[in-house]
Design an enzyme around this catalytic site. Structure first.
Site, PDB file in Angstrom:
ATOM      1  CG  ASP A 108      -2.194   0.846   0.912  1.00  0.00           C
ATOM      2  OD1 ASP A 108      -2.110   1.732   0.035  1.00  0.00           O
ATOM      3  OD2 ASP A 108      -3.226   0.655   1.574  1.00  0.00           O
TER       4      ASP A 108
HETATM    5  C1  BGC Z   1      -5.126   3.099   0.130  1.00  0.00           C
HETATM    6  C2  BGC Z   1      -5.205   2.080  -0.973  1.00  0.00           C
HETATM    7  C3  BGC Z   1      -5.130   2.780  -2.314  1.00  0.00           C
HETATM    8  C4  BGC Z   1      -3.859   3.598  -2.373  1.00  0.00           C
HETATM    9  C5  BGC Z   1      -3.657   4.314  -3.696  1.00  0.00           C
HETATM   10  C6  BGC Z   1      -3.949   4.022  -0.048  1.00  0.00           C
HETATM   11  O1  BGC Z   1      -3.948   5.054   0.876  1.00  0.00           O
HETATM   12  O2  BGC Z   1      -5.067   2.443   1.380  1.00  0.00           O
HETATM   13  O3  BGC Z   1      -6.372   1.328  -0.849  1.00  0.00           O
HETATM   14  O4  BGC Z   1      -5.204   1.853  -3.348  1.00  0.00           O
HETATM   15  O5  BGC Z   1      -3.897   4.559  -1.338  1.00  0.00           O
HETATM   16  O6  BGC Z   1      -4.557   5.331  -3.862  1.00  0.00           O
END
Ligand code: BGC
Length: 716
Positions: A245
């Site tokens: 993530d």
């Molecule tokens: C989230 C993810 C997301 C990523 C990209 C993160 O903060 O937890 O679910 O895909 O950002 O936007």
């Protein structure tokens, strides 16, 4: 490949067109070493320009993989995933994600960070909006459907993208429902509740996986070898690539796992991670991987394996043959009217009718000559679309007000009052920069509430659209209260006090407490997407019949959370809802609940055989009759309960459902089949899966409190 070129393939940078300064590390890496992936670029010309740098200027000419959060649509926006789950219609869910994939692929996206298959048993947690709710069986069905929709018949199919289920694993169980906080899960919870949807996504062929942010049992997921290798690879059989993530490799230092970012890169790779998503503007921890390799901190073979997985994904997506997109074809794909039509159908099929006293709905077109449309969400396009829709998507929405105006034309006099404003958050949303709320002149709410009530008094009925704004849910959207934010309750009460028929339309993704409102009807529309207003107008006037069912228990108060239906039966079973001395703990509406404009009767549950060997199938039939005078859908649900065994099992567990359409008066015999896989569970007594010989209760009905009952035995 040099160590630097390998490390670069294991790196995914944000590329934010409006913030050029944030893109420096990405551009620098792209030109020198090449790069694994970029995320957040959806402008087709920019996608091609960046791809050209990778393919024509970098030494190895390896194309880029472009990723984006395509959660419920790209240009055409479907209801948020919790709403799609409420449709209990996997075929529809698959169709919507296929459209999302088609639009995403058209603009150059190859990989979506979806589906979110986390189990959300605590509705204080804001990311419930992206999930399919509290139940592993329903979430698994939605996981499968979404992966099939995104990826099509095979990974790399034209017009499709790689699905990246997330967040592996257990993210939904954060302490107190507080986003990002740690998770402590027993093996039993992990295997029986949180992992099954991931297994379903893997079995459906998901090409990617996103590791979660948080600590699972003390070890951050991004460097949790037990999670990423032992469980995900060895036990669940995942063959694709694992991404982190955002920023979560660098954050291994913050999370007190590693000494520095070099250690972080080494430990994440050693644990089984394949590609790092880097926070905007930051330098990748993977830039330190060559040093870690030189210092012997990470096995060379593991690095090569990870690089191999990324290259394989690029090969399978056909990027070496066709790295560029056809910029001229994009707008036609994004504006396909069939996509909007599907968005309307999806919004109609996801809405859940929670209350309908005296059949106030559907409105009678001949008798409603004037309508007051009220509330801060009634004319808000942003809130109709919901979270995970960014400026760059270029999405538009038919609001409830616009939908009713379009439907009713000049035949009905429609008045409108915003009523009140949404309050500001005490702590800004993490996507606040992307989700900027435009400045508006202040509203005198006291005067406006009075005006709204006057409009209602002057109309044949009122539609009040209230809920939580789209920036009050999703990431960083955890909340310790289920009341209507701001003065919405006061507004609703003032409108109800007029004595006119009032229909409440809710935009939300978690249970809300509407006071003890006496409004005659309540329709939960979630965040219904591009055609939300059209769909709601159709539902209110009976051109569509609601049949959505709640994918979570409508917990009465955040003080009760978590309070899901599939709990164990304790040594003092009664009163099951009398655990607090001061109030009932029963949910306001049970899991699986939702009304229709028709009514249904369940009869004649018959088991093909009352006793079967535990390796055989259990087959049963039920008769379902539409008692009403209109064609309507119903979602028959099958629940089981195992009476004794190696472990105790929940009072009820969903193990089957169908969405069926019945004509007035029609009776249908429905068949359900339970396989040994449906009846197995993970027992902490044996640390493994078991199928017990036991006695089972079975119920079939329209929600988790179904009463039509049978018993069967599995023999050893
Ligand atoms: C989230 C993810 C997301 C990523 C990209 C993160 O903060 O937890 O679910 O895909 O950002 O936007």
């Amino acid at each position: 490949m040099t160590p630097e070129e390998k490390a670069a393939q294991l790196t995914q940078y944000f590329y934010l067109q409006p913030i050029p300064a944030a893109n420096k590390p990405a551009l620098e890496a792209l030109r020198t070493t090449g790069l694994g992936s970029l995320l957040f670029v959806t402008d087709p010309a920019e996608v091609n320009r960046l791809q050209r740098i990778a393919v024509e200027q970098s030494r190895l000419k390896i194309p880029l993989l472009f990723g984006f959060d395509v959660i419920h649509g790209l240009r055409t926006i479907f209801p948020v995933p919790i709403g799609m789950a409420a449709s209990w219609d996997p075929a529809l869910v698959e169709a919507t994600q296929a459209v999302a994939a088609k639009e995403a692929r058209a603009v150059g996206v190859h990989w979506t960070f979806a589906p979110n298959v986390d189990i959300a048993r605590d509705p204080r947690w804001g990311r419930i909006v992206e999930t399919a709710g509290e139940d592993p069986y329903l979430t698994s069905a939605m996981a499968r459907a979404q992966v099939h929709g995104f990826q099509g018949p095979r990974l790399g199919a034209p017009g499709h993208v790689i699905a990246g289920p997330k967040h592996f694993a257990g993210y939904g169980a954060s302490l107190g429902g507080r986003d990002w906080d740690e998770v402590e899960l027993s093996d039993s919870d992990l295997w029986n509740v949180h992992l099954p949807p991931f297994q379903a996504a893997i079995n459906a062929g998901a090409g990617a996986m996103m590791a979660a942010y948080m600590h699972l049992n003390g070890v951050p997921a991004a460097a949790n070898r037990n999670l990423l290798t032992t469980i995900l690879r060895d036990k669940l059989g995942f063959k694709g690539f694992i991404g982190s993530d955002s920023g979560s490799v660098n954050k291994l230092v913050t999370q007190n796992l590693t000494r520095d970012t070099q250690d972080a890169a080494a430990r994440a790779i050693a644990a089984g991670l394949d590609i790092e998503m880097v926070d905007p503007g930051k330098l990748a921890a993977m830039s330190k991987l060559p040093a870690a390799m030189a210092a012997g901190q990470v096995p060379q073979a593991r690095v090569d394996e990870a690089v191999g997985r990324i290259l394989k994904a690029k090969l399978r997506m056909g990027l070496f043959e066709r790295p560029y997109i056809d910029e001229k074809a994009v707008e036609k794909t994004l504006n396909d009217p069939a996509h909007r039509r599907l968005a309307r159908i999806a919004a109609e099929r996801s809405a859940v009718l929670l209350r309908n006293e005296n059949g106030v709905l559907p409105f009678d077109k001949r008798r409603i000559k004037s309508l007051a449309v009220i509330g801060p969400m009634a004319a808000s396009a942003k809130d109709t679309l919901g979270p995970w829709v960014f400026e760059q998507n270029g999405a538009s929405a038919v609001t409830v007000l616009a939908g009713l105006q379009q439907k009713l034309g000049k035949k009905v006099r429609i008045s409108y009052s915003e009523g009140v404003r949404m309050p500001a958050r005490m702590f800004p949303s993490p996507s606040a920069t992307a989700d900027k709320v435009p400045e508006r002149p202040p509203l005198d709410e006291t005067t406006e509430i009075a005006r709204a009530a006057a409009l209602a008094r002057d109309a044949d009925a009122a539609v009040v659209v209230v809920g939580e704004a789209m920036n009050m849910i999703s990431e960083g959207g955890s909340r310790s209260s289920f009341t209507l934010p701001g003065r919405q309750q006061e507004l609703l009460d003032a409108v109800v006090a007029t004595g006119k028929p009032v229909v409440v339309v809710i935009f939300s993704a978690r249970p809300l407490h509407l006071g003890e409102t006496r409004a005659q009807a309540i329709l939960d529309a979630w965040y219904p997407g591009s055609e939300g207003g059209t769909a709601i107008a159709n539902l209110l006037f009976g051109d569509a019949v609601p049949a959505g069912k709640l994918p979570f228990s409508w917990t009465r108060s955040p003080a009760h959370a978590p309070n899901y239906y599939a709990q164990l039966i304790s040594h003092k079973p009664n009163p099951v809802n009398g655990r607090y001395w001061n109030e009932t703990s029963a949910p306001t509406y049970p899991f699986g609940y939702g009304l229709s404009y028709s009514t249904f009767e369940y009869t004649n549950l018959r088991l093909q055989q009352p006793s079967v060997p535990k390796s055989a199938l259990v087959v049963l039939n039920v008769d379902l009759k539409n008692l009403g005078d209109r064609t309507a859908d119903e979602v028959p649900q099958l629940y089981i309960h195992q009476r004794f065994g190696t472990s105790a099992r929940p009072a009820r567990e969903l193990k089957g459902f169908q969405r069926v359409t019945l004509k007035p008066g029609e009776t249908r015999s429905l068949r359900f089949v339970l396989s040994p896989d449906d009846l197995r569970y993970w027992s902490s007594a044996t640390n493994g899966w078991v199928n017990n010989a036991s006695a089972f209760d079975v119920w079939v009905g329209g929600n988790s409190e179904a009463t039509l009952h049978g018993i069967f035995e599995l023999t050893g």
